[in-house]
Design an enzyme around this catalytic site. Structure first.
Site, PDB file in Angstrom:
ATOM      1  N   SER A 298      16.947 -15.886  17.087  1.00 35.67           N
ATOM      2  CA  SER A 298      18.027 -14.790  16.907  1.00 35.67           C
ATOM      3  C   SER A 298      17.517 -13.545  16.571  1.00 35.67           C
ATOM      4  O   SER A 298      16.499 -12.948  17.180  1.00 35.67           O
ATOM      5  CB  SER A 298      19.321 -15.156  16.152  1.00 35.67           C
ATOM      6  OG  SER A 298      20.308 -14.326  16.554  1.00 35.67           O
TER       7      SER A 298
ATOM      8  N   HIS B  19      24.104 -21.467  18.939  1.00 35.45           N
ATOM      9  CA  HIS B  19      23.134 -20.699  18.370  1.00 35.45           C
ATOM     10  C   HIS B  19      22.608 -21.449  17.226  1.00 35.45           C
ATOM     11  O   HIS B  19      21.237 -20.846  16.921  1.00 35.45           O
ATOM     12  CB  HIS B  19      23.948 -19.467  17.616  1.00 35.45           C
ATOM     13  CG  HIS B  19      23.139 -18.168  17.715  1.00 35.45           C
ATOM     14  ND1 HIS B  19      22.805 -17.623  18.925  1.00 35.45           N
ATOM     15  CD2 HIS B  19      22.878 -17.371  16.702  1.00 35.45           C
ATOM     16  CE1 HIS B  19      22.128 -16.531  18.440  1.00 35.45           C
ATOM     17  NE2 HIS B  19      22.169 -16.474  17.244  1.00 35.45           N
TER      18      HIS B  19
END
Ligand SMILES: *[C@@H]1O[C@H](CO)[C@@H](O)[C@H](O)[C@H]1NC(C)=O
Ligand SMILES: *[C@@H]1O[C@H](CO)[C@@H](O)[C@H](O)[C@H]1NC(C)=O
Ligand SMILES: *[C@@H]1O[C@H](CO)[C@@H](O)[C@H](O)[C@H]1NC(C)=O
Length: 435
Positions: A198, A402
Site C-alpha cells: 500500500s 487490503h
C-alpha cells in the site's frame, strides 16, 4: 469486574473520535454496515454473556509483545536495529534479520498506520520476513516517519505541529532514499528487491519520479495493493469529504496533526478485552473487517491481540489529506495547497503529477478482489502506465482484502510463494494478462 471498569475508565471522547476516524480512513461504510449486520447476527442474543469475572483468571498471552526486535528474537532469528537520519532530520528505525556474508538485501516497507512488525505478525514459517530470511536473504524492515518507531527528529519534537508537516511525498523523497542509501552502502551492492504494501508502494513511486537516481539502486519492486490510483472505489474517503474542514481543525487543535498513534486505550483493549472469549474476539475482529473488508475465513483470531497491539501505529494528518486529494483528483500528484500557494510552490495553479512513465525497473503488481481501497480498475490503470511490469497478479481468493497481504492465514501460499519465485527469477505460470 475491575478489568471492565479499568477499560471504561481508559476510554475518552478522544479515543472514540480516533476510533471513528480510523474506521473512516479505511472503510467502505456502506459495505461495512452490511458487514456489521452480518457480524451482529452471528452474535448470541445477549451480550451480557460476557463473563467479566473470568478476567481475573485470564492469563495474558506472552507472545503479545509488540516490539519488532523482541518478536524476531523470540522466533529464534538474529535481529538488529539501525537508525538512519533523513536529509530533513527525521530519525528512522530500520529493523533487520541479517543474512550471511553474501546474502542479497531486500527491503520490506509497510502500509499507512503500520510498522515493521506487520511483516512478522504471521510468525515463523509464514510471515514474509521469516520466509525470506529462511531463503537466505538479508531482510530489512523499514519504518516511515511518524510511526511508533520513527517518532524522532534531530531538532523537532513530535508534540510540535512542524514535526507532522509531511505526507507520503516526504517519505518518498527523504525516508526511502535514506534507508536505501544506508543498506546499499553497507552491503556495497544494489537493493535486490523492494517489497511495498500500500503506502509502501505509493512513496516508492514518488521516489522513482522525484529521485530517479535512488530508484536506480533498486533491482526489482514487488507491490502489494499498489496505492497510486485510489479513486473509483466505494471508499470511506468520500464520506469524510463533507467534514474535511472540521476534520482538519480537530486534528490540529487536539492532536497537533498526528493521526492515530498507538495509545493506552488500544493497548488495553488488545491485551485484556479482545482475547477474553469468543464474543469479545468477534467484536474486536469485526472492527478489523469494518476497516479492511470482510474476509473472516482468512482472518486468524488468535493474532488479534498482536495486530491491535501494533496497529494503528500513527502517521500525519497530511498523509491522510494527500491520499484524499489523489482520490478526488483521480491523479497521482503532489500535495495541493490551494491555487495561491501552489503558484508559489510549484509555479503552477495545480500541483504537478508524479512521473510514473520513467519508472523503468522491473515491477510486479499484486492485488486482491476484496480490497476496498485499491481495486482492479486502479491497478490496471497503473499497469498500463508503467513501462516494465513483469507480473500482474490477482490473488486467487475472491475476498482477498487490503490487509490479507500481511495477515491472511493463506498469505504464504496465495502470495509469498510467488514473491519468492519472482525474486529468484523463476518461471511464473499464469503470467501477465494483456494490456
Ligand atoms: C563472513 O565474513 C567474515 C569477515 O568478513 C568472516 O570472518 C566469516 O568467516 C564469514 N562467514 C562466512 C560464513 O563466510
Ligand atoms: C522520462 O523519459 C523520457 C523519455 O523516455 C525522457 O525524455 C525524459 O527526460 C525522462 N524524464 C525524466 C525526469 O527522467
Ligand atoms: C493462527 O495464529 C496462531 C498464533 O500465531 C497459530 O498458532 C495458528 O497456527 C494460526 N492458525 C492458522 C490457521 O494459521
Amino acid at each position: 469486574m475491575s478489568v471492565f471498569l479499568q477499560f471504561i475508565k481508559s476510554i475518552s471522547i478522544i479515543d472514540v473520535i480516533k476510533l471513528v476516524m480510523y474506521l473512516a480512513l479505511f472503510c467502505n461504510f456502506s459495505n461495512a454496515i452490511t458487514d456489521v449486520k452480518t457480524q451482529l447476527h452471528a452474535f448470541p442474543e445477549k451480550i451480557s454473556w460476557i463473563n467479566w469475572e473470568q478476567s481475573k483468571d485470564f492469563k495474558f498471552n506472552p507472545d503479545a509483545t509488540f516490539d519488532t526486535m523482541e518478536m524476531i528474537k523470540r522466533e529464534g532469528y538474529p535481529a538488529e536495529t539501525h537508525v538512519v537520519t533523513t536529509e530533513d532530520g527525521y530519525l528512522l528505525v530500520l529493523h533487520r534479520i541479517p543474512g550471511g556474508n553474501n546474502s542479497l538485501p531486500v527491503l520490506l516497507q509497510h502500509a499507512v498506520l503500520c510498522t515493521s512488525a506487520d511483516w512478522i505478525i504471521l510468525g515463523k514459517g509464514k510471515a514474509l520476513a521469516y520466509l525470506l530470511a529462511d531463503q537466505g536473504y538479508d531482510v530489512w524492515l523499514g519504518n516511515f516517519r511518524g510511526n511508533t518507531y520513527s517518532r524522532a527528529h534531530i531538532s523537532l519534537s513530535p508534540l510540535e505541529l512542524k514535526f507532522w508537516d509531511f505526507s507520503f511525498h516526504e517519505m518518498g523523497i527523504y525516508d526511502l532514499p535514506a534507508m536505501i542509501k544506508f543498506i546499499t552502502n553497507m552491503k556495497s551492492q544494489p537493493l535486490h528487491t523492494y517489497v511495498g504494501h500500500s503506502m509502501g508502494t505509493t512513496s516508492f513511486y514518488v521516489m522513482a519520479s522525484e529521485r530517479p537516481e535512488i530508484a536506480r539502486m533498486v533491482q526489482k519492486m514487488i507491490n502489494f495493493a499498489p496505492g497510486v490510483f485510489i479513486d473509483k472505489v466505494e471508499s470511506a474517503l468520500k464520506y469524510i469529504n463533507p467534514f474535511l474542514r472540521e476534520f482538519k481543525i480537530i486534528m490540529r487543535l487536539f492532536f497537533h496533526d498526528e493521526l492515530l498513534p498507538q495509545n493506552d486505550f488500544l493497548k488495553f483493549t488488545s491485551k485484556y478485552i479482545c482475547p477474553q472469549n469468543f464474543i469479545t474476539q468477534q467484536l474486536c475482529a469485526s472492527i478489523i473487517f469494518l476497516i479492511c473488508g470482510n474476509d473472516p475465513e482468512q482472518f486468524n483470531y488468535t493474532l488479534l491481540p498482536v495486530i491491535l497491539g501494533v496497529d494503528p501505529a500513527g502517521t500525519s494528518t497530511k498523509t491522510f489529506l494527500h491520499f484524499n486529494q489523489i482520490n478526488h483528483a483521480s491523479k497521482f500528484r503532489q500535495y495541493d495547497y490551494g491555487r495561491e500557494k501552489n503558484l508559489l510552490m510549484y509555479n503552477s495553479p495545480e500541483p504537478p503529477d508524479y512521473n510514473l512513465a520513467n519508472t523503468t525497473l522491473p515491477i510486479a503488481l499484486f492485488y486482491g478482489l476484496g480490497d476496498l481501497l485499491v481495486n482492479i480498475v486502479n491497478v490496471k490503470r497503473l499497469y498500463r502506465i508503467l513501462p516494465n511490469v513483469i507480473d500482474l497478479y490477482e490473488v486467487p481468493w475472491r475476498k482477498f482484502n487490503h490487509v490479507d497481504f500481511i495477515w491472511a492465514k493463506d498469505a504464504p501460499k496465495l502470495v509469498y510463494e510467488r514473491v519468492i519465485k519472482i525474486m529468484r527469477n523463476e518461471n511464473l505460470n499464469n503470467v501477465t494478462s494483456t494490456k
